[in-house]
Design a protein around this motif. Structure first.
Motif, PDB file in Angstrom:
ATOM      1  N   LEU A 278       0.823  -1.208   0.000  1.00  0.00           N
ATOM      2  CA  LEU A 278       0.000   0.000   0.000  1.00  0.00           C
ATOM      3  C   LEU A 278       0.856   1.257   0.000  1.00  0.00           C
TER       4      LEU A 278
ATOM      5  N   LEU B 163      -6.563   1.298  -7.787  1.00  0.00           N
ATOM      6  CA  LEU B 163      -7.487   1.612  -6.703  1.00  0.00           C
ATOM      7  C   LEU B 163      -8.207   0.384  -6.171  1.00  0.00           C
ATOM      8  N   GLU B 164      -8.784  -0.426  -7.034  1.00  0.00           N
ATOM      9  CA  GLU B 164      -9.559  -1.591  -6.580  1.00  0.00           C
ATOM     10  C   GLU B 164      -8.667  -2.567  -5.825  1.00  0.00           C
ATOM     11  N   GLU B 165      -7.472  -2.796  -6.318  1.00  0.00           N
ATOM     12  CA  GLU B 165      -6.548  -3.705  -5.638  1.00  0.00           C
ATOM     13  C   GLU B 165      -6.115  -3.121  -4.292  1.00  0.00           C
ATOM     14  N   ALA B 166      -5.884  -1.808  -4.249  1.00  0.00           N
ATOM     15  CA  ALA B 166      -5.506  -1.153  -2.992  1.00  0.00           C
ATOM     16  C   ALA B 166      -6.631  -1.276  -1.966  1.00  0.00           C
ATOM     17  N   LEU B 167      -7.866  -1.123  -2.407  1.00  0.00           N
ATOM     18  CA  LEU B 167      -9.009  -1.274  -1.495  1.00  0.00           C
ATOM     19  C   LEU B 167      -9.115  -2.701  -0.972  1.00  0.00           C
ATOM     20  N   ASN B 168      -8.887  -3.673  -1.851  1.00  0.00           N
ATOM     21  CA  ASN B 168      -8.911  -5.075  -1.414  1.00  0.00           C
ATOM     22  C   ASN B 168      -7.803  -5.349  -0.408  1.00  0.00           C
TER      23      ASN B 168
ATOM     24  N   PHE C  37      -6.359  -3.139   1.552  1.00  0.00           N
ATOM     25  CA  PHE C  37      -6.706  -2.426   2.783  1.00  0.00           C
ATOM     26  C   PHE C  37      -7.729  -3.213   3.589  1.00  0.00           C
ATOM     27  N   GLU C  38      -8.744  -3.744   2.895  1.00  0.00           N
ATOM     28  CA  GLU C  38      -9.779  -4.538   3.571  1.00  0.00           C
ATOM     29  C   GLU C  38      -9.158  -5.761   4.249  1.00  0.00           C
TER      30      GLU C  38
END
Length: 87
Positions: free
Chosen positions: A32, A39-44, A46-47
């Motif tokens: 990160l 963005l989508e991979e970063a959100l995944n 982060f989750e």
């Protein structure tokens, strides 16, 4: 076709050790912080990181409870499963 997410444990797998989860969390933070993830991979990521942090917190609380019981003056104090407070 989307590749399977290698970071998500399978439901039937044995729980990972605290050290394994911490190592995975550190790797997620590094990815990160690189700023190179879409963005989508970063959100995944982060989750998953939040999930690992919560699991680690529960394991630390359980260990703390066990230590407190073991160090208590009451030699008959039972070791009971730790139940975290509802948030």
């Amino acid at each position: 076709m989307r590749e399977p997410d290698i970071h998500m444990p399978k439901k039937n797998d044995a729980p990972a050790s605290f050290e394994t989860e911490l190592n995975e969390l550190e790797q997620i933070v590094t990815r990160l912080e690189s700023g190179n993830l879409p963005l989508e991979e970063a959100l995944n990521e982060f989750e998953r990181g939040v999930q690992l942090a919560r699991q680690g917190q529960v394991k630390l609380q359980q260990a703390e409870q066990r230590v407190q019981i073991l160090l208590s003056d009451n030699d008959d104090a039972p070791l009971t499963p730790f139940t975290p407070d509802a948030e």
